[in-house]
Design an enzyme around this catalytic site. Structure first.
Site, PDB file in Angstrom:
ATOM      1  N   GLN A 131       0.825  -1.212   0.000  1.00  0.00           N
ATOM      2  CA  GLN A 131       0.000   0.000   0.000  1.00  0.00           C
ATOM      3  C   GLN A 131       0.857   1.259   0.000  1.00  0.00           C
ATOM      4  O   GLN A 131       1.568   1.511   0.972  1.00  0.00           O
ATOM      5  CB  GLN A 131      -0.876  -0.016   1.264  1.00  0.00           C
ATOM      6  CG  GLN A 131      -1.738   1.212   1.440  1.00  0.00           C
ATOM      7  CD  GLN A 131      -2.448   1.204   2.776  1.00  0.00           C
ATOM      8  OE1 GLN A 131      -1.920   0.661   3.748  1.00  0.00           O
ATOM      9  NE2 GLN A 131      -3.615   1.774   2.848  1.00  0.00           N
ATOM     10  N   GLY A 132       0.770   2.052  -1.037  1.00  0.00           N
ATOM     11  CA  GLY A 132       1.557   3.286  -1.125  1.00  0.00           C
ATOM     12  C   GLY A 132       0.693   4.507  -0.876  1.00  0.00           C
ATOM     13  O   GLY A 132       0.338   5.214  -1.830  1.00  0.00           O
ATOM     14  N   TYR A 133       0.352   4.732   0.374  1.00  0.00           N
ATOM     15  CA  TYR A 133      -0.452   5.901   0.736  1.00  0.00           C
ATOM     16  C   TYR A 133       0.443   6.972   1.391  1.00  0.00           C
ATOM     17  O   TYR A 133       0.600   8.057   0.887  1.00  0.00           O
ATOM     18  CB  TYR A 133      -1.546   5.497   1.730  1.00  0.00           C
ATOM     19  CG  TYR A 133      -2.850   5.037   1.128  1.00  0.00           C
ATOM     20  CD1 TYR A 133      -2.902   4.344  -0.066  1.00  0.00           C
ATOM     21  CD2 TYR A 133      -4.051   5.266   1.789  1.00  0.00           C
ATOM     22  CE1 TYR A 133      -4.096   3.907  -0.596  1.00  0.00           C
ATOM     23  CE2 TYR A 133      -5.264   4.848   1.269  1.00  0.00           C
ATOM     24  CZ  TYR A 133      -5.298   4.171   0.080  1.00  0.00           C
ATOM     25  OH  TYR A 133      -6.489   3.745  -0.423  1.00  0.00           O
ATOM     26  N   GLU A 250      -9.366  -1.620   5.010  1.00  0.00           N
ATOM     27  CA  GLU A 250      -8.153  -1.783   5.813  1.00  0.00           C
ATOM     28  C   GLU A 250      -8.482  -1.736   7.311  1.00  0.00           C
ATOM     29  O   GLU A 250      -8.006  -2.558   8.089  1.00  0.00           O
ATOM     30  CB  GLU A 250      -7.146  -0.674   5.470  1.00  0.00           C
ATOM     31  CG  GLU A 250      -5.886  -0.772   6.321  1.00  0.00           C
ATOM     32  CD  GLU A 250      -4.838   0.293   5.983  1.00  0.00           C
ATOM     33  OE1 GLU A 250      -5.159   1.268   5.294  1.00  0.00           O
ATOM     34  OE2 GLU A 250      -3.700   0.131   6.438  1.00  0.00           O
ATOM     35  N   GLU A 383      -6.246   8.983  17.185  1.00  0.00           N
ATOM     36  CA  GLU A 383      -6.811  10.349  17.258  1.00  0.00           C
ATOM     37  C   GLU A 383      -7.627  10.651  15.999  1.00  0.00           C
ATOM     38  O   GLU A 383      -8.724  11.214  16.070  1.00  0.00           O
ATOM     39  CB  GLU A 383      -5.690  11.398  17.394  1.00  0.00           C
ATOM     40  CG  GLU A 383      -4.964  11.393  18.731  1.00  0.00           C
ATOM     41  CD  GLU A 383      -3.954  10.262  18.859  1.00  0.00           C
ATOM     42  OE1 GLU A 383      -3.590   9.663  17.835  1.00  0.00           O
ATOM     43  OE2 GLU A 383      -3.537   9.959  19.996  1.00  0.00           O
TER      44      GLU A 383
HETATM   45  C1  LIG Z   1       3.336  -0.625  11.575  1.00  0.00           C
HETATM   46  C2  LIG Z   1       2.913   0.383  10.545  1.00  0.00           C
HETATM   47  C3  LIG Z   1       2.636  -0.012   9.251  1.00  0.00           C
HETATM   48  C4  LIG Z   1       2.275   0.927   8.282  1.00  0.00           C
HETATM   49  N1  LIG Z   1       2.040   0.495   6.993  1.00  0.00           N
HETATM   50  C5  LIG Z   1       1.756   1.415   6.038  1.00  0.00           C
HETATM   51  C6  LIG Z   1       1.601   0.995   4.674  1.00  0.00           C
HETATM   52  O1  LIG Z   1       1.718  -0.188   4.332  1.00  0.00           O
HETATM   53  N2  LIG Z   1       1.338   1.926   3.748  1.00  0.00           N
HETATM   54  C7  LIG Z   1       1.184   3.247   4.054  1.00  0.00           C
HETATM   55  O2  LIG Z   1       0.903   4.029   3.164  1.00  0.00           O
HETATM   56  N3  LIG Z   1       1.326   3.680   5.333  1.00  0.00           N
HETATM   57  C8  LIG Z   1       1.621   2.785   6.329  1.00  0.00           C
HETATM   58  N4  LIG Z   1       1.794   3.206   7.636  1.00  0.00           N
HETATM   59  C9  LIG Z   1       1.751   4.645   7.921  1.00  0.00           C
HETATM   60  C10 LIG Z   1       0.539   5.108   8.709  1.00  0.00           C
HETATM   61  O3  LIG Z   1      -0.617   5.090   7.911  1.00  0.00           O
HETATM   62  C11 LIG Z   1       0.864   6.511   9.239  1.00  0.00           C
HETATM   63  O4  LIG Z   1       1.948   6.383  10.144  1.00  0.00           O
HETATM   64  C12 LIG Z   1      -0.321   7.127   9.937  1.00  0.00           C
HETATM   65  O5  LIG Z   1      -1.329   7.457   9.029  1.00  0.00           O
HETATM   66  C13 LIG Z   1       0.096   8.399  10.721  1.00  0.00           C
HETATM   67  O6  LIG Z   1       0.793   9.283   9.922  1.00  0.00           O
HETATM   68  P1  LIG Z   1       2.187   9.896  10.386  1.00  0.00           P
HETATM   69  O7  LIG Z   1       3.056   8.799  10.823  1.00  0.00           O
HETATM   70  O8  LIG Z   1       2.662  10.801   9.312  1.00  0.00           O
HETATM   71  O9  LIG Z   1       1.845  10.748  11.702  1.00  0.00           O
HETATM   72  P2  LIG Z   1       1.270  12.215  11.752  1.00  0.00           P
HETATM   73  O10 LIG Z   1       0.117  12.344  10.809  1.00  0.00           O
HETATM   74  O11 LIG Z   1       2.377  13.187  11.608  1.00  0.00           O
HETATM   75  O12 LIG Z   1       0.690  12.284  13.224  1.00  0.00           O
HETATM   76  C14 LIG Z   1       1.526  12.518  14.361  1.00  0.00           C
HETATM   77  C15 LIG Z   1       0.626  12.621  15.602  1.00  0.00           C
HETATM   78  O13 LIG Z   1      -0.277  13.737  15.470  1.00  0.00           O
HETATM   79  C16 LIG Z   1      -1.620  13.309  15.646  1.00  0.00           C
HETATM   80  N5  LIG Z   1      -2.489  14.064  14.735  1.00  0.00           N
HETATM   81  C17 LIG Z   1      -2.238  14.376  13.444  1.00  0.00           C
HETATM   82  N6  LIG Z   1      -3.272  15.054  12.920  1.00  0.00           N
HETATM   83  C18 LIG Z   1      -4.200  15.185  13.919  1.00  0.00           C
HETATM   84  C19 LIG Z   1      -5.511  15.789  13.988  1.00  0.00           C
HETATM   85  N7  LIG Z   1      -6.064  16.385  12.927  1.00  0.00           N
HETATM   86  N8  LIG Z   1      -6.177  15.684  15.155  1.00  0.00           N
HETATM   87  C20 LIG Z   1      -5.632  15.055  16.248  1.00  0.00           C
HETATM   88  N9  LIG Z   1      -4.397  14.479  16.228  1.00  0.00           N
HETATM   89  C21 LIG Z   1      -3.695  14.535  15.086  1.00  0.00           C
HETATM   90  C22 LIG Z   1      -1.616  11.844  15.259  1.00  0.00           C
HETATM   91  O14 LIG Z   1      -2.695  11.152  15.872  1.00  0.00           O
HETATM   92  C23 LIG Z   1      -0.265  11.388  15.797  1.00  0.00           C
HETATM   93  O15 LIG Z   1      -0.366  11.100  17.172  1.00  0.00           O
HETATM   94  C24 LIG Z   1       2.158   2.295   8.624  1.00  0.00           C
HETATM   95  C25 LIG Z   1       2.413   2.706   9.942  1.00  0.00           C
HETATM   96  C26 LIG Z   1       2.793   1.765  10.900  1.00  0.00           C
HETATM   97  C27 LIG Z   1       3.075   2.234  12.311  1.00  0.00           C
END
Ligand SMILES: Cc1cc2nc3c(=O)[nH]c(=O)nc-3n(C[C@H](O)[C@H](O)[C@H](O)COP(=O)(O)OP(=O)(O)OC[C@H]3O[C@@H](n4cnc5c(N)ncnc54)[C@H](O)[C@@H]3O)c2cc1C
Length: 398
Positions: A131-133, A250, A383
């Site tokens: 998954q490339g999101y 998902e 969150e």
């Molecule tokens: C084990 C694992 C597997 C993964 N696999 C994939 C994958 O296969 N493909 C893929 O595309 N992605 C994958 N991900 C990525 C995952 O989808 C993202 O890590 C997730 O969406 C959070 O984005 P971020 O890490 O950029 O955190 P950020 O968006 O930067 O968030 C940081 C913190 O701020 C909080 N926050 C941000 N915005 C808000 C808001 N509006 N209100 C309240 N709180 C907020 C968040 O809850 C978090 O605590 C994976 C992540 C993990 C941990």
């Protein structure tokens, strides 16, 4: 005998005759099993035989149409089959993002050509998907993604970077969100959902190491990768709708898998407590631990029944909606609670990393506990799920 009873009897007889005896009693989970794909290494020939037999019958994707490699079962029959697999304590023959994420999304949004090209290899376990999101600047705020896809005749030329791509180093194809119209007034517009062959020139992956010691995910880079326009799923520039539908699939999958105690390897909490805390006959000796184990098991049971009810509704044609966020939050928090409790029960023996003083299962427990910290991040953080529940399930104002 009703038709459904006849189907149950036939399915059970077939499963008993076809499942390799070594697999009985190894139920597995949606995250622990055979992922398939071109790079899959078969450690156990019985698992391979099980996949081949089930795929030949269409039962790796029992409710998908036969034309696409599925079993063509009705929702009620698919439920009966799942019950029989559970009753015989057999593992799913195949797991992965093909069956749980991109497959259901293609069934909903894919063209006939896309369904015929991609669904049968998923059912046979031949092609593994990732998954490339997420991108470095687009996680929770996914619509801010910057990976560009510029049109060049009947191709897109894709350039950009994805991050946290689970198993990108083992996947054959990726479904990715790309920006096709950078000047769209809203950032959700101008995004396209694209299917990309990982073997295309210009795709590269680099594993990222986690706190648990493993590297389940990667950075994925696209450097002028040429992708046929026919690989766009749904409307060009209209991929956000497809992207959200896939997230629903998902989140159902994640909630479901974590609620079932994924990562615990199916080990019973009570057995663990009797061993490490002590037993008073069949009871866990310490009443406080007993109470916490009972609470966790009851919550897990109640949660799984709720998930099952939704799964039945899905089989009857109801598409997953924002309520999947509830499963995602609850399932991942439940799994984290379960892992914490296991570590508390096992005590210092669950805090080892390596060395002769620890059993393999104890070392695994440490790693599973650390891995579970990511549960409330992957697939959208808790969150963000709570925001979705507030707005789209409860209808609260912004
Ligand atoms: C084990 C694992 C597997 C993964 N696999 C994939 C994958 O296969 N493909 C893929 O595309 N992605 C994958 N991900 C990525 C995952 O989808 C993202 O890590 C997730 O969406 C959070 O984005 P971020 O890490 O950029 O955190 P950020 O968006 O930067 O968030 C940081 C913190 O701020 C909080 N926050 C941000 N915005 C808000 C808001 N509006 N209100 C309240 N709180 C907020 C968040 O809850 C978090 O605590 C994976 C992540 C993990 C941990």
């Amino acid at each position: 005998m009703t038709d459904l009873e006849a189907f149950r009897a036939e399915a059970r007889a077939w499963l008993e005759a076809s499942a390799p005896p070594s697999l009985v009693g190894q139920p597995g989970s949606q995250l622990d099993g055979v992922w398939g794909g071109r790079r899959w290494r078969w450690a156990d020939p019985d698992r391979k035989a099980w996949l081949e037999r089930m795929a030949a019958r269409g039962w790796t994707a029992p409710a998908w149409p036969r034309a696409y490699g599925g079993g063509g079962l009705s929702p009620a029959e698919a439920k009966v089959l799942a019950q029989e697999l559970r009753a015989l304590r057999l593992p799913p023959p195949l797991i992965g993002f093909g069956l749980t994420m991109i497959g259901p999304t293609l069934l909903q949004f894919g063209s006939e050509e896309q369904k015929r090209e991609h669904l049968p290899p998923i059912c046979r376990g031949e092609i593994r998907w990732c998954q490339g999101y997420s991108e470095p600047g687009a996680g929770s705020d996914l619509a801010s993604l910057q990976t560009r896809a510029e049109r060049d005749g009947d191709h897109f030329v894709v350039t950009g970077q994805k991050v946290w791509t689970s198993y990108a180093d083992q996947a054959d194809w990726i479904f990715a969100l790309v920006r096709t119209k950078p000047d769209a007034p809203r950032k959700q517009d101008g995004i396209t959902f694209l299917l990309i062959d990982m073997q295309s020139p210009g795709v590269s992956v680099a594993p990222i190491k986690l706190i648990s010691g493993s590297s389940p995910f990667c950075e994925t880079r696209f450097d002028h990768v040429r992708v046929p326009v026919r690989n766009a799923v749904g409307a060009i520039d209209g991929g956000w709708t497809v992207a959200k539908a896939l997230l629903g699939h998902e989140r159902s999958m994640i909630g479901d898998a974590f609620g079932a105690g994924a990562g615990s390897g199916g080990k019973g909490l009570a057995d663990l407590a009797r061993r490490y805390v002590g037993a008073d006959g069949q009871r866990i000796a310490d009443p406080l631990v007993r109470d916490r184990v009972a609470q966790c098991e009851m919550d897990t049971r109640a949660f799984l029944l709720t998930v099952q009810r939704t799964r039945d509704a899905a089989k009857a044609g109801h598409k997953p909606g924002p309520e999947t966020s509830i499963f995602k939050v609850y399932g991942s928090e439940l799994n984290k609670r379960r892992q914490e409790l296991m570590v508390e029960i096992v005590g210092p023996q669950a805090l080892g990393w390596e060395g002769p003083g620890f059993e393999d299962a104890e070392l695994q427990l440490t790693r599973d506990w650390l891995r579970s910290r990511g549960n409330s991040i992957e697939g959208g953080t808790s969150e963000i799920q709570l925001n979705i529940i507030a707005k789209r399930v409860l209808g609260l104002p912004d």
